[in-house]
Design a protein around this motif. Structure first.
Motif, mmCIF file in Angstrom:
data_model
loop_
_atom_site.group_PDB
_atom_site.id
_atom_site.type_symbol
_atom_site.label_atom_id
_atom_site.label_comp_id
_atom_site.label_asym_id
_atom_site.label_seq_id
_atom_site.Cartn_x
_atom_site.Cartn_y
_atom_site.Cartn_z
ATOM 1 N N PHE A 99 35.609 45.414 49.481
ATOM 2 C CA PHE A 99 36.655 46.294 48.954
ATOM 3 C C PHE A 99 36.037 47.500 48.249
ATOM 4 O O PHE A 99 36.456 48.642 48.452
ATOM 5 N N THR A 104 40.557 51.976 51.336
ATOM 6 C CA THR A 104 41.459 50.928 50.852
ATOM 7 C C THR A 104 42.370 51.421 49.735
ATOM 8 O O THR A 104 43.461 50.876 49.542
ATOM 9 N N ASN A 105 41.952 52.442 49.006
ATOM 10 C CA ASN A 105 42.788 52.964 47.922
ATOM 11 C C ASN A 105 44.042 53.654 48.425
ATOM 12 O O ASN A 105 44.950 53.956 47.642
ATOM 13 N N ASN A 133 46.111 52.211 50.241
ATOM 14 C CA ASN A 133 47.131 51.160 50.244
ATOM 15 C C ASN A 133 47.531 50.855 48.800
ATOM 16 O O ASN A 133 46.872 50.093 48.110
ATOM 17 N N LYS A 134 48.591 51.477 48.351
ATOM 18 C CA LYS A 134 48.994 51.400 46.946
ATOM 19 C C LYS A 134 49.738 50.093 46.664
ATOM 20 O O LYS A 134 50.783 49.825 47.270
ATOM 21 N N SER A 192 46.005 40.678 46.275
ATOM 22 C CA SER A 192 45.996 42.136 46.132
ATOM 23 C C SER A 192 44.837 42.758 46.902
ATOM 24 O O SER A 192 44.994 43.786 47.582
ATOM 25 N N LYS A 204 44.803 45.255 50.303
ATOM 26 C CA LYS A 204 44.036 46.496 50.408
ATOM 27 C C LYS A 204 43.223 46.534 51.705
ATOM 28 O O LYS A 204 43.037 47.601 52.308
ATOM 29 N N ASP A 224 45.241 46.716 56.704
ATOM 30 C CA ASP A 224 46.121 47.881 56.825
ATOM 31 C C ASP A 224 46.284 48.395 58.249
ATOM 32 O O ASP A 224 46.661 49.543 58.454
#
Length: 457
Positions: A64, A71-72, A74-75, A120, A124, A127
């Protein structure tokens, strides 16, 4: 020996692939470790005594961080079911002040927080449609292993299979509820997989899981499978969104399932199922039975009125002797679990926590419905029925957990994860692409005057 080789191929292969190429495979490996539960199996003496799940989560965290720029995007807080899940954890933690088991409750809160961190991070990393497919196959693969283990062990505790569970689902009913949603998943992959070997693999999983559920003899899990498969087949047969020969597939699967069920079912299983339909005249509430557990729900509500903010982990177990009348049978002990996730949430996290829990499930359903409507309008049959199948899996677990304490079950939050990934991939990402401003300076210049007058109908 074969199981150990299979475990190491899965574990080492998954870790290596996640570090080198596909980060999401770290979560798929975590799914496999969850079901393998290596340190609790008979073959644990033949492998190093390591915390395999911990190291897998560490790898998830590392990949991650390595891919944090992508990956950021994907909020987490854009996902409504995640917001309600985080609120639920907060309510559960807050009930510490009324907990009769403060040490045990603190441990339960820590475990719950870790679970939400894992989910979580997995969100992330997952996606794209292909990544989600791998995650779903990871769930199916793990369920197959448990089913294979049940086949190996057989009924070793009366008319049930015990000792094949996972860390958070050690008993027979808990592990049955964990693998039950895999039936709907397997049916989807039998139908939609493009290659014959994948169809065959999904069919093998379905047969093994069905056999395991019969061996385990869990009424709640069987009921969950029945309701979810009925929902899936009903939509597939009557929906206007369908492919050619789809009705034929439903009929074929229905006949095959009934024939296979009759072949696998034995007298013990049939008697267990018949016990769900016992008439009220035959119920003796002075003797402990499945029927007396319905009374526990009433007494749990009575307890919740005295502890409106919840009383923490295993609160009903502690306080049940004060609420269950002496003339109601409870078996060997007066300290009994409430045997319903809905009542478990109420007694452990209070009324506000129960509201958060219901809203988490409701928004999970709503986001899936948004995706369903999108695919229906587009005529995307494959993805439309992927949504229906995830709904069926969720229904299956919700029915099963109605008769079990599953508030902090991994599988429940995997269902929330699947819905979140679908919502992110097909709704949030699509909206961001549509709303992205167009840079007019990069538009190609027309080659001649005639091209400027072209219109398309």
């Amino acid at each position: 020996m074969l199981t150990i080789v299979l475990f190491y191929l899965t574990y080492l292969g998954g870790i290596a692939a996640s570090l080198v190429r596909y980060p999401v495979l770290a979560f798929v490996t975590y799914q496999a470790v969850y079901f393998y539960n290596p340190n609790e199996r008979w073959w644990s003496a033949s492998i190093p005594a390591l915390s395999y799940s911990f190291f897998t989560v560490v790898v998830m965290g590392l990949v991650f961080i390595f891919h944090i720029k992508s990956t950021n995007k994907n909020k987490l807080l854009q996902i409504p079911q995640f917001r309600w899940a985080y609120a639920l954890v907060a309510c559960f933690a807050f009930s510490y002040f009324w907990s009769p088991y403060p040490g045990g409750h603190a441990y339960a809160v820590e475990t719950f927080v870790k679970l939400m961190i894992i989910i979580s991070i997995a969100y992330k990393l997952c996606d794209t449609p292909q990544k989600l497919t791998w995650v779903l196959w990871g769930h199916l693969y793990g369920s197959w292993y448990i089913a294979y283990l049940a086949f190996q062990v057989g009924r070793n505790s009366g008319n049930r299979v015990q000792g094949i569970g996972t860390v958070d689902s050690p008993d027979a009913n808990g592990i049955a509820a964990a693998i039950a949603p895999s039936i709907a998943l397997a049916l989807y992959f039998i139908w939609q997989s493009k290659t014959l070997w994948l169809k065959f693999a999904a069919a093998i999983c379905a047969v093994f899981v069905a056999n395991a559920l019969i061996l385990i003899n869990s009424r709640g899990a069987i009921l969950g499978v029945g309701v979810s498969v009925f929902y899936l087949f009903f939509v597939m047969y009557f929906s206007k969104v369908r492919s050619t020969r789809q009705k034929g597939f439903v009929i074929l699967m229905l006949i095959s399932g009934l024939a296979g069920g009759l072949k696998l079912a034995d007298d013990s299983f049939i008697e267990r199922i018949e016990s769900m339909f016992v008439s009220k005249k035959e119920i003796d509430f002075t003797q402990e039975s499945g029927a007396t557990r319905f009374l526990f729900w009433k007494y749990a509500f009575d307890m919740a009125k005295d502890y409106p903010f919840g009383a923490g982990a295993r609160a009903f177990v502690f306080y049940s002797p004060s609420y269950i009348p002496l003339d109601v049978g409870t078996g060997a002990s007066r300290n009994r679990a409430v045997h319903s996730t809905w009542m478990e949430v109420l007694t452990e996290a209070g009324f506000i926590g129960s509201f958060c829990f219901v809203m988490m499930l409701w928004t999970t359903y709503k986001t899936l419905t948004q995706c369903e409507k999108k695919f229906k309008l587009e005529g995307d049959i494959k993805n439309y029925y992927l949504i229906i199948v995830i709904k069926a899996c969720l229904i299956c677990f919700m029915v099963s957990m109605t008769f079990l304490n599953r508030l902090r079950a991994e599988i429940l939050y995997w269902m929330v994860l699947y819905s979140a990934c679908l919502y992110n991939i097909y709704i949030l990402k699509n909206h961001s692409e549509i709303e992205k401003p167009v840079d007019e300076t990069k538009l190609p210049e027309p080659q001649d005057k005639a091209s400027e007058n072209l219109t398309f109908k």
